[in-house]
Design an enzyme around this catalytic site. Structure first.
Site, mmCIF file in Angstrom:
data_model
loop_
_atom_site.group_PDB
_atom_site.id
_atom_site.type_symbol
_atom_site.label_atom_id
_atom_site.label_comp_id
_atom_site.label_asym_id
_atom_site.label_seq_id
_atom_site.Cartn_x
_atom_site.Cartn_y
_atom_site.Cartn_z
ATOM 1 N N ASP A 68 41.870 34.765 35.916
ATOM 2 C CA ASP A 68 43.118 35.136 36.574
ATOM 3 C C ASP A 68 44.143 35.671 35.580
ATOM 4 O O ASP A 68 45.260 36.032 35.965
ATOM 5 C CB ASP A 68 43.690 33.921 37.317
ATOM 6 N N SER B 39 48.717 36.501 43.310
ATOM 7 C CA SER B 39 47.313 36.659 43.676
ATOM 8 C C SER B 39 47.152 36.354 45.162
ATOM 9 O O SER B 39 47.721 35.385 45.671
ATOM 10 C CB SER B 39 46.435 35.704 42.860
ATOM 11 N N GLN C 224 39.751 40.871 42.507
ATOM 12 C CA GLN C 224 40.966 40.223 42.998
ATOM 13 C C GLN C 224 41.882 41.259 43.625
ATOM 14 O O GLN C 224 42.004 42.373 43.143
ATOM 15 C CB GLN C 224 41.716 39.527 41.855
#
Length: 293
Positions: free
Chosen positions: A211, A235, A285
């Site tokens: 991430d 996110s 993502q």
């Protein structure tokens, strides 16, 4: 050890390992906490890594996680614990499926589905690692790079760093000064110390690290960066596929690019390669990215 006020090294990595060592409070229910001094919201990689730990603790040791799919539902509150509830969806002969919901203040903040598989032989191929990438030891540390930008980057610059990150492409907080560039970001990264020989832990540490820097590929394309421009983001969802065994305390190249952004959302894909050129994981993502006028 510190560099220009940034905490890093084995002690900080040990703190991450402790963070991922969840407390079991009931059958299939675990509790995790956030580190002291956390920002306003829980770091997405933390809740993803902790959720995967919770799932993995209900799965036989001979089954490795091969994929996870997650949604970030609400921003996590770092001041209170997170409760992880595991649902044992399926235990098959080859595959095991788990679903995890992270709860705070009585509401779901995150959900994850993960699939585990027994080791099986089969056909193999892999994409080639990008060519011409410099060795990580030849690149400055992240702490050394941010030293001249600490005031502008604020708390982000001084946050403890359990992951050693070395930028191959120019960091977007620097390249933004010259405007938009290619929607790509490359870094070498590894856990900043030595991890125990626990493959699930290595997978969870890589999940945590995945991430980091991923949405930088989107920001670089538009010449903006968090805290330095009027851009707000978070996110939205996160998916990971693990292809081969690896160690998260050895260097991996994180090659990220963004194929598209629209509707106040940006999509980024990432690939993790070992120094030997093996593709060990793939990441996708989508993030919320709002540019405030």
């Amino acid at each position: 050890m510190t560099t220009e006020g940034v905490m890093r090294g084995q002690a900080v990595l040990d703190g991450l390992v402790t963070l991922l060592d969840l407390e079991r409070i009931e059958e299939d229910i675990y509790r995790g906490v956030s580190p002291s001094g956390s920002p306003v919201r829980v770091f997405g990689g933390q809740v993803a890594g902790q959720a995967l730990v919770a799932a993995g603790r209900t799965v036989p040791a001979d089954r490795r996680v091969h994929s996870l799919h997650a949604y970030f539902i609400r921003g996590g509150d770092p001041s209170v614990p997170i409760v992880y509830e595991v649902d044992r969806i399926r235990d098959g002969r080859s595959f095991t499926t788990r679903r995890v919901v992270a709860v705070q203040h009585g509401k779901a903040i995150f959900s994850l589905s993960a699939s585990f598989q027994v080791d099986e032989p089969g056909i193999e191929h892999e994409a080639a690692m990008p060519a011409g990438v410099p060795e990580p030891e030849s690149l400055p540390t992240r702490a050394e790079i941010v030293a001249d930008y600490q005031e502008r980057l604020g708390a982000f610059a001084k946050r403890p760093q359990p992951i050693d990150v070395r930028y191959v492409t120019e960091p977007p907080w620097i390249s933004r000064e010259r405007g938009p560039r290619e929607a790509r970001n490359q870094v070498w990264m590894r856990a900043d110390g030595v991890l125990p020989d626990d493959q699930l832990l290595h997978v969870c540490v890589l999940t945590y690290a995945s991430d980091m820097t991923l949405l930088d590929a989107v920001l670089a394309k538009h010449g903006v960066y968090w805290g330095m421009d009027k851009v707000l983001g978070a996110s939205l969802d996160h998916a990971l596929w693990f292809h081969r065994p690896f160690r998260a305390d050895e260097w991996v190249l994180y090659d990220c690019e963004s194929p598209t952004a629209s509707g106040a959302r940006g999509l980024a894909t990432g690939r993790f390669f070992t120094r030997e050129g093996h593709l060990v994981a793939t990441v996708v993502q989508e993030g919320l990215l709002r540019v405030v006028k």
